[in-house]
Design a protein around this motif. Structure first.
Motif, PDB file in Angstrom:
ATOM      1  N   ASN A   1       0.661  -1.133   0.237  1.00 58.09           N
ATOM      2  CA  ASN A   1      -0.106   0.097   0.074  1.00 58.09           C
ATOM      3  C   ASN A   1       0.707   1.072  -0.065  1.00 58.09           C
ATOM      4  OD1 ASN A   1      -2.339  -1.299   0.051  1.00 58.09           O
ATOM      5  ND2 ASN A   1      -2.546  -1.593   2.028  1.00 58.09           N
ATOM      6  N   SER A   2       2.258   1.153  -0.251  1.00 62.32           N
ATOM      7  CA  SER A   2       2.952   2.304  -0.233  1.00 62.32           C
ATOM      8  C   SER A   2       2.602   3.218  -1.228  1.00 62.32           C
ATOM      9  CB  SER A   2       4.159   2.189   0.027  1.00 62.32           C
ATOM     10  OG  SER A   2       4.805   1.499  -1.403  1.00 62.32           O
ATOM     11  N   SER A   3       2.833   4.572  -1.243  1.00 61.79           N
ATOM     12  CA  SER A   3       2.698   5.270  -2.134  1.00 61.79           C
ATOM     13  C   SER A   3       3.431   5.332  -3.313  1.00 61.79           C
ATOM     14  CB  SER A   3       2.725   6.975  -1.631  1.00 61.79           C
ATOM     15  OG  SER A   3       3.777   7.239  -1.037  1.00 61.79           O
ATOM     16  N   SER A   4       4.897   4.991  -3.039  1.00 66.45           N
ATOM     17  CA  SER A   4       5.754   4.619  -3.997  1.00 66.45           C
ATOM     18  C   SER A   4       5.649   3.778  -5.119  1.00 66.45           C
ATOM     19  CB  SER A   4       7.133   4.498  -3.575  1.00 66.45           C
ATOM     20  OG  SER A   4       7.320   3.396  -2.749  1.00 66.45           O
ATOM     21  N   ASP A   5       4.765   2.444  -4.472  1.00 65.85           N
ATOM     22  CA  ASP A   5       4.423   1.642  -5.492  1.00 65.85           C
ATOM     23  C   ASP A   5       3.335   1.997  -6.408  1.00 65.85           C
ATOM     24  OD1 ASP A   5       6.284  -0.205  -4.538  1.00 65.85           O
ATOM     25  OD2 ASP A   5       4.740  -1.235  -2.926  1.00 65.85           O
ATOM     26  N   SER A   6       2.326   2.701  -5.780  1.00 63.64           N
ATOM     27  CA  SER A   6       1.257   3.230  -6.561  1.00 63.64           C
ATOM     28  C   SER A   6       1.853   4.374  -7.773  1.00 63.64           C
ATOM     29  CB  SER A   6       0.168   3.793  -5.705  1.00 63.64           C
ATOM     30  OG  SER A   6       0.630   5.202  -5.193  1.00 63.64           O
ATOM     31  N   LYS A   7       2.680   4.946  -7.472  1.00 59.02           N
ATOM     32  CA  LYS A   7       3.243   5.874  -8.560  1.00 59.02           C
ATOM     33  C   LYS A   7       3.745   5.196  -9.835  1.00 59.02           C
ATOM     34  CE  LYS A   7       4.054   9.635  -5.483  1.00 59.02           C
ATOM     35  NZ  LYS A   7       5.070  10.437  -4.670  1.00 59.02           N
ATOM     36  N   LYS A   8       4.167   3.839  -9.589  1.00 57.52           N
ATOM     37  CA  LYS A   8       4.832   3.000 -10.466  1.00 57.52           C
ATOM     38  C   LYS A   8       3.804   2.423 -11.283  1.00 57.52           C
ATOM     39  CE  LYS A   8       8.732   2.125  -7.788  1.00 57.52           C
ATOM     40  NZ  LYS A   8       9.733   0.817  -7.018  1.00 57.52           N
TER      41      LYS A   8
END
Length: 86
Positions: free
Chosen positions: A4-11
């Motif tokens: 659920n990290s925001s860095s993963d969602s940006k990818k």
């Protein structure tokens, strides 16, 4: 494993079909579920047109804290608009 990290969602990327479905889902949700509240808020303010203030009032009712995200979006949109006009 889902993160659920925001860095993963940006990818992550969305397909045009997913964006289309999400857009339609959002439209249906707003027109079916939120429309009555939006109209009631605008009429209470003696207006015939729903505006951003009405959307913010509806967002305050959201238990998942939609309002801060909506506020952030509005600020970013104003900044982009201001930079495009200068």
């Amino acid at each position: 494993q889902q993160s659920n990290s925001s860095s993963d969602s940006k990818k992550a990327k969305m397909s045009p079909e997913a964006i289309s479905v999400l857009t339609e889902l959002t439209y249906q949700y707003v027109t079916r579920s939120l429309a009555n509240d939006l109209v009631a808020f605008s009429l209470h303010a003696n207006r015939k047109t729903v505006n951003v203030d009405d959307v913010k009032l509806v967002a305050r009712k959201d238990p998942h804290r939609l309002l801060p995200e909506l506020e952030r979006f509005c600020v970013e949109k104003k900044m982009v608009s201001a930079s495009n006009n200068s």
